[in-house]
Design a protein around this motif. Structure first.
Motif, PDB file in Angstrom:
ATOM      1  N   PRO A 184      15.522 -59.074  33.172  1.00  0.00           N
ATOM      2  CA  PRO A 184      16.386 -58.723  32.050  1.00  0.00           C
ATOM      3  C   PRO A 184      15.823 -57.548  31.258  1.00  0.00           C
ATOM      4  N   ARG A 185      16.673 -56.874  30.511  1.00  0.00           N
ATOM      5  CA  ARG A 185      16.233 -55.797  29.625  1.00  0.00           C
ATOM      6  C   ARG A 185      15.393 -56.407  28.510  1.00  0.00           C
ATOM      7  N   VAL A 186      14.206 -55.842  28.283  1.00  0.00           N
ATOM      8  CA  VAL A 186      13.199 -56.487  27.445  1.00  0.00           C
ATOM      9  C   VAL A 186      13.186 -55.922  26.034  1.00  0.00           C
ATOM     10  N   LYS A 187      13.032 -56.817  25.058  1.00  0.00           N
ATOM     11  CA  LYS A 187      12.871 -56.444  23.663  1.00  0.00           C
ATOM     12  C   LYS A 187      11.440 -56.660  23.193  1.00  0.00           C
ATOM     13  N   ALA A 188      10.780 -57.734  23.675  1.00  0.00           N
ATOM     14  CA  ALA A 188       9.418 -58.051  23.246  1.00  0.00           C
ATOM     15  C   ALA A 188       8.671 -58.722  24.389  1.00  0.00           C
ATOM     16  N   LEU A 189       7.334 -58.590  24.362  1.00  0.00           N
ATOM     17  CA  LEU A 189       6.466 -59.112  25.417  1.00  0.00           C
ATOM     18  C   LEU A 189       5.273 -59.799  24.774  1.00  0.00           C
ATOM     19  N   ALA A 190       4.914 -60.986  25.291  1.00  0.00           N
ATOM     20  CA  ALA A 190       3.727 -61.702  24.812  1.00  0.00           C
ATOM     21  C   ALA A 190       3.039 -62.330  26.009  1.00  0.00           C
ATOM     22  N   ALA A 191       1.732 -62.594  25.874  1.00  0.00           N
ATOM     23  CA  ALA A 191       0.941 -63.134  26.974  1.00  0.00           C
ATOM     24  C   ALA A 191       0.230 -64.398  26.523  1.00  0.00           C
ATOM     25  N   LEU A 192       0.430 -65.477  27.276  1.00  0.00           N
ATOM     26  CA  LEU A 192      -0.266 -66.742  27.032  1.00  0.00           C
ATOM     27  C   LEU A 192      -1.478 -66.826  27.948  1.00  0.00           C
ATOM     28  N   THR A 193      -2.649 -67.046  27.394  1.00  0.00           N
ATOM     29  CA  THR A 193      -3.862 -67.217  28.192  1.00  0.00           C
ATOM     30  C   THR A 193      -4.439 -68.594  27.919  1.00  0.00           C
ATOM     31  N   ASP A 194      -5.105 -69.161  28.927  1.00  0.00           N
ATOM     32  CA  ASP A 194      -5.673 -70.493  28.768  1.00  0.00           C
ATOM     33  C   ASP A 194      -7.183 -70.467  28.557  1.00  0.00           C
ATOM     34  N   GLY A 195      -7.723 -69.248  28.309  1.00  0.00           N
ATOM     35  CA  GLY A 195      -9.158 -69.130  28.073  1.00  0.00           C
ATOM     36  C   GLY A 195      -9.968 -69.015  29.339  1.00  0.00           C
ATOM     37  N   ARG A 196      -9.349 -69.173  30.496  1.00  0.00           N
ATOM     38  CA  ARG A 196     -10.049 -69.026  31.769  1.00  0.00           C
ATOM     39  C   ARG A 196      -9.658 -67.697  32.401  1.00  0.00           C
ATOM     40  N   SER A 197     -10.418 -67.286  33.408  1.00  0.00           N
ATOM     41  CA  SER A 197     -10.083 -66.038  34.093  1.00  0.00           C
ATOM     42  C   SER A 197      -8.786 -66.220  34.861  1.00  0.00           C
ATOM     43  N   GLY A 198      -8.107 -65.126  35.124  1.00  0.00           N
ATOM     44  CA  GLY A 198      -6.848 -65.194  35.837  1.00  0.00           C
ATOM     45  C   GLY A 198      -5.755 -64.506  35.050  1.00  0.00           C
ATOM     46  N   ASP A 199      -4.589 -64.367  35.684  1.00  0.00           N
ATOM     47  CA  ASP A 199      -3.483 -63.671  35.051  1.00  0.00           C
ATOM     48  C   ASP A 199      -2.862 -64.538  33.963  1.00  0.00           C
ATOM     49  N   PRO A 200      -2.487 -63.929  32.842  1.00  0.00           N
ATOM     50  CA  PRO A 200      -1.826 -64.692  31.793  1.00  0.00           C
ATOM     51  C   PRO A 200      -0.382 -65.018  32.178  1.00  0.00           C
ATOM     52  N   THR A 201       0.183 -65.995  31.520  1.00  0.00           N
ATOM     53  CA  THR A 201       1.609 -66.279  31.641  1.00  0.00           C
ATOM     54  C   THR A 201       2.358 -65.334  30.710  1.00  0.00           C
ATOM     55  N   LEU A 202       3.338 -64.625  31.265  1.00  0.00           N
ATOM     56  CA  LEU A 202       4.065 -63.629  30.480  1.00  0.00           C
ATOM     57  C   LEU A 202       5.331 -64.237  29.887  1.00  0.00           C
ATOM     58  N   LEU A 203       5.547 -63.981  28.617  1.00  0.00           N
ATOM     59  CA  LEU A 203       6.776 -64.378  27.940  1.00  0.00           C
ATOM     60  C   LEU A 203       7.532 -63.117  27.564  1.00  0.00           C
ATOM     61  N   LEU A 204       8.791 -63.034  27.933  1.00  0.00           N
ATOM     62  CA  LEU A 204       9.610 -61.864  27.650  1.00  0.00           C
ATOM     63  C   LEU A 204      10.840 -62.287  26.872  1.00  0.00           C
ATOM     64  N   LEU A 205      11.109 -61.598  25.774  1.00  0.00           N
ATOM     65  CA  LEU A 205      12.326 -61.810  24.997  1.00  0.00           C
ATOM     66  C   LEU A 205      13.302 -60.711  25.385  1.00  0.00           C
TER      67      LEU A 205
END
Length: 419
Positions: free
Chosen positions: A218-239
């Motif tokens: 989808p066309r994006v307005k905002a982006l945020a990244a959830l991290t769990d404190g461990r190494s690895g790719d974050p979970t991306l949240l897109l509005l």
């Protein structure tokens, strides 16, 4: 014509490069007001025509006045070397603009001409040559003459910023990742979303070269990244532009799924995350923090919440910006701070924050093209900030862990280090 558009846009508090963009931006101005536009005399015919067009909008009452125009700033052919960065930075900006705009031979003058025409709305403002050199340096592509770049670096040594790296449309050595829609940091990386929802990881925050790509959506307005404190790719949240939440990467936590369901019924206007909460703004001026302990809400703005940022140290702190031009801070579950972090008479268009040893650093951009970085620290008076105007409209900001600031526009991604 460009100089006329830039002059009018600066005085109206919008960013525009063409007459059409100027009229569109002025049409979207919320407040009904009288604007007195003062331009050098005599007025070029195209300026009078633009003012007449603005007068037809109805909600603006435009009065055209005059001001003295020094010979060096007049819109006439420049009597100096347009390939000389020092001469260009010291000359009258209207004369430089007229000379570059009149050229039809395709000569880029060592990279100065396209840089000037890209960043001109910032460059025509009254400023010291060092500040003008900084803006030009940030607007150069990698095809510019290396001597031009080296000279601009020397000229910009007295500016408030240094250019750490940049990526721009037209670069060959580092392909342009596309118009910037949103920026954030996560997992030790700078993350960028374009308008079509493609997210690029730009490697370590000190680099500007994409190394991972998440396909668009989808066309994006905002982006945020959830991290769990461990190494690895974050979970991306897109509005997206409809205010709905989308998840990329790892399976969405239960909290995120609940927020996404809520936004299906009540669309959001902005997005941020903390270690324990997903924060969403809305069109009524309210901010909602969805966390494990429930929902916390605050109404810090009059009008739409246009941007959000959050930091976790030492406790979660949310920053919000709105169409009312203010930036406010709030700790979910507690009262909002009485005084705004910043206030200007233009809508906030981008916001980001990052923790530092002395407190959060907060970056904000307004609709008139100004970027401000507020940095805490001993001896800094309250509200002290570093300012920058790239020229084109600012779409997104990111504060990096080392205190550098990334500014994203439709044509460039620039990393600045405050001096």
């Amino acid at each position: 014509m460009r100089a006329a558009v830039w002059e009018l846009a600066n005085q109206l508090g919008v960013v525009a490069a063409t007459p059409g963009e100027l009229l569109s931006a002025a049409l979207l101005t919320d407040a009904r007001r009288t604007v007195r536009v003062e331009l050098p005399s005599p007025h070029p015919r195209d300026v009078t025509g633009l003012v007449d067009s603005l007068r037809t909008l109805g909600h603006l009452r435009v009065e055209l006045g005059t001001r003295p125009s020094p010979a060096a700033g007049a819109a006439r052919p420049a009597p100096f070397d347009l390939r000389d960065p020092a001469a260009v930075c010291a000359a009258g900006p209207l004369g430089v603009t007229a000379a570059y705009e009149a050229m039809a031979d395709g000569d880029d003058h060592g990279g100065l001409r396209p840089a000037w025409l890209r960043a001109g709305q910032s460059l025509i403002r009254d400023q010291e040559p060092a500040a003008r050199a900084l803006v030009l340096l940030a607007a150069l592509t990698d095809g510019a003459d290396p001597r031009t770049r080296d000279t601009l670096k020397e000229l910009a040594a007295g500016a408030d910023w240094s250019v750490r790296w940049s990526r721009a449309r037209g670069d060959a050595s580092a392909p342009w990742p596309g118009p910037v829609a949103a920026l954030t940091t996560g997992g030790g990386r700078l993350l960028m979303a374009d308008r079509l929802g493609t997210v690029r990881s730009l490697g370590a925050p000190g680099e500007g070269t994409p190394d991972r790509v998440t396909p668009g959506g989808p066309r994006v307005k905002a982006l945020a990244a959830l991290t769990d404190g461990r190494s690895g790719d974050p979970t991306l949240l897109l509005l997206d532009e409809r205010g709905r939440l989308h998840v990329r990467g790892a399976p969405a936590p239960r909290l995120v799924t609940a927020v996404a369901t809520t936004l299906e019924r009540h669309p959001g206007t902005s997005l941020a995350v903390t270690a324990g909460a997903v924060v969403v703004g809305d069109r009524t001026g309210s901010v909602h923090a969805f966390g494990p302990q429930g929902l916390h809400q605050e109404a810090p703005h009059s009008g739409r919440v246009t941007a959000l940022a959050a930091v976790d140290a030492p406790a979660p702190l949310v920053y919000s910006g709105g169409t009312d031009g203010t930036v406010r801070a709030w700790s979910p579950g507690g009262p909002a701070l009485r005084d705004p972090i910043a206030r200007r008479p233009y809508p906030v268009v981008a916001l980001h924050a990052a923790p530092t040893p002395t407190g959060p650093a907060v970056a904000v951009a307004w609709n008139d093209g100004l970027v401000a970085l507020h940095r805490p620290g001993p001896g800094r008076r309250d509200g002290a900030a570093r300012h920058f105007r790239p020229g084109p409209p600012v779409r997104a900001l990111a504060v990096l862990p080392d205190g550098s600031l990334v500014v994203g526009t439709d044509e460039a991604l620039v990393c600045l280090r405050p001096r």
